[in-house]
Scaffold this active site. Structure first.
Site, short mmCIF file in Angstrom:
data_model
loop_
_atom_site.label_atom_id
_atom_site.label_comp_id
_atom_site.label_asym_id
_atom_site.label_seq_id
_atom_site.Cartn_x
_atom_site.Cartn_y
_atom_site.Cartn_z
CG ASP A 20 -1.97 0.97 1.00
OD1 ASP A 20 -2.37 1.53 -0.25
OD2 ASP A 20 -2.78 1.34 2.03
CG ASN A 22 2.24 1.56 -5.30
OD1 ASN A 22 3.05 1.13 -4.45
ND2 ASN A 22 1.55 0.58 -5.92
NE ARG A 24 -1.21 6.60 1.31
CZ ARG A 24 -1.07 5.53 2.21
NH1 ARG A 24 -0.70 5.88 3.50
NH2 ARG A 24 -1.54 4.22 1.95
CG HIS A 37 0.11 1.87 -9.39
ND1 HIS A 37 -0.11 1.61 -8.14
CD2 HIS A 37 -0.88 2.61 -9.88
CE1 HIS A 37 -1.33 2.25 -7.95
NE2 HIS A 37 -1.67 2.62 -8.97
CB SER A 66 -12.92 -8.03 -5.40
OG SER A 66 -12.02 -9.60 -5.19
CG LEU A 131 9.76 -16.98 -3.84
CD1 LEU A 131 9.58 -16.98 -2.23
CD2 LEU A 131 10.15 -15.65 -4.17
NE ARG A 188 -2.93 -1.83 4.71
CZ ARG A 188 -4.26 -1.70 4.12
NH1 ARG A 188 -4.93 -2.84 4.71
NH2 ARG A 188 -4.54 -0.85 3.37
CD GLU A 207 3.24 -13.51 15.46
OE1 GLU A 207 3.43 -12.26 15.69
OE2 GLU A 207 2.60 -14.34 16.24
#
Ligand code: FPP
Length: 251
Positions: A20, A22, A24, A37, A66, A131, A188, A207
Site C-alpha cells: 500500500d 503507491n 501517496r 505503481h 476485487s 520461491l 502491510r 503474525e
C-alpha cells in the site's frame, strides 16, 4: 539455558504483503498515481530477491483487490497494462532466480490477452523451486471463501462429500492455494492497520507487521528489520508461553 520458539522458526516459510502507498508516494512527488505503481514494481523485484536470498518458500502479494475495480477507469487500465507488460518483462528474472509464478483471484474479469499471458508465465515457470511467488489479482478473501463453499456444496450435492466430513483441512484445500502453508507473516506498508479482505481464512495465526513506509520506499533495511522482529516473536497458536518454552527446551 532456556530458548524460545523463534530460534526454530526464525525465517517465515510464507510471507504475505499488502503493498500500500503507491498513490501517496506519487502524490508526494507531484507525479501521476501510475508513476507510484511503476515504482512499486521495483520494490516487488527487491522483495522477491530478498525472499530467495533468505530461503522464504512462498511470497503472496496483494496487487489488485476485487474492490479496486471501483478506481478511476484510467488507473485500472494502467494497472492492467503494468501487469501485462511486467509478466513478460519479468519472465527472464523469474527464470534466473528459479521463481515459480502463480496468479490467484478471479481471472474471468481480465482481458483474454492478459489471461493468456498469465497462463504462459505460469506454465513456463512451473518447475521453478526457489520461491513460489503468488500475485493476488482481482482477489478478495470473501470471494475465496465463497468459491470454496460453492465447490464443496457441489461435492455434497454430487454425494462425493458428507457434510459432517467438512473440516479445516477440507476447507483449506478448497481455497485458492491448497498446496502451501498459511502465511507466517503479513506485512502491510503505507501506515494503515487493517487486513482489507486479503487472505481471511489463511491469516488466522499469522503474525502481523504494519510498516509506515510507502510501498515504493520499502527497502532492504526495513525488510530485514521485519524479519528480525518476526524472529523474536513467540508464536503460541493458543498455547501458554510456558508450554512453548518447555517444548522448545526439551526438544
Ligand atoms: C496500492 O497502493 C497498490 C496497488 C493497488 C497496485 C499494486 C501494484 C503494484 C505494486 C505494481 C506492480 C505489481 C506487480 C505484481 C506486477 P495505492 O494505490 O492504494 O496507494 P495509496 O493508498 O497511497 O493511494
Amino acid at each position: 539455558m532456556s530458548t524460545n520458539l523463534s530460534q526454530k522458526t526464525s525465517i517465515p516459510r510464507h510471507i504475505a504483503i499488502i503493498m500500500d502507498g503507491n498513490g501517496r508516494w506519487a502524490k508526494n512527488r507531484l507525479l501521476p498515481r501510475y508513476a507510484g505503481h511503476q515504482a512499486g514494481l521495483k520494490t516487488v523485484r527487491m522483495v522477491v530477491e530478498q525472499c530467495v536470498k533468505h530461503g522464504v518458500e512462498v511470497l503472496t502479494l496483494f496487487a489488485f483487490s476485487s474492490e479496486n475495480w471501483s478506481r478511476p477507469p484510467t488507473e485500472v487500465s494502467q494497472i492492467m497494462d503494468l501487469f501485462f507488460h511486467a509478466l513478460r518483462g519479468e519472465l527472464k528474472r523469474l527464470q534466473k532466480n528459479n521463481v515459480r509464478l502463480r496468479i490467484i483471484g478471479e481471472r474471468n474479469a481480465f482481458s483474454p490477452a492478459l489471461v493468456q499471458r498469465i497462463e504462459e508465465v505460469e506454465q513456463t515457470t512451473e518447475a521453478n523451486r526457489n520461491l513460489l511467488l503468488q500475485i493476488a489479482a482481482n482477489y478478495g478473501g470473501r470471494w475465496d471463501v465463497i468459491q470454496a463453499m460453492r465447490r464443496l456444496a457441489q461435492q455434497v450435492k454430487n454425494a462425493e462429500l458428507e457434510p459432517n466430513a467438512i473440516n479445516e483441512a477440507i476447507i483449506s484445500k478448497a481455497l485458492s492455494f491448497p498446496d502451501c502453508p498459511d502465511p507466517d507473516l503479513l506485512i502491510r506498508t503505507g501506515g494503515e492497520q487493517r487486513v482489507s479482505n486479503f487472505l481471511l481464512w489463511q491469516l488466522a495465526y499469522t503474525e502481523l507487521y504494519f510498516s509506515e513506509q510507502l510501498w515504493p520506499d520499502f527497502n532492504i533495511a526495513e525488510f530485514e528489520k521485519v524479519l528480525t522482529i518476526f524472529a523474536n516473536r513467540q508464536r503460541r497458536f493458543g498455547k501458554t508461553p510456558d508450554q512453548i518454552t518447555l517444548k522448545t527446551h526439551n526438544a
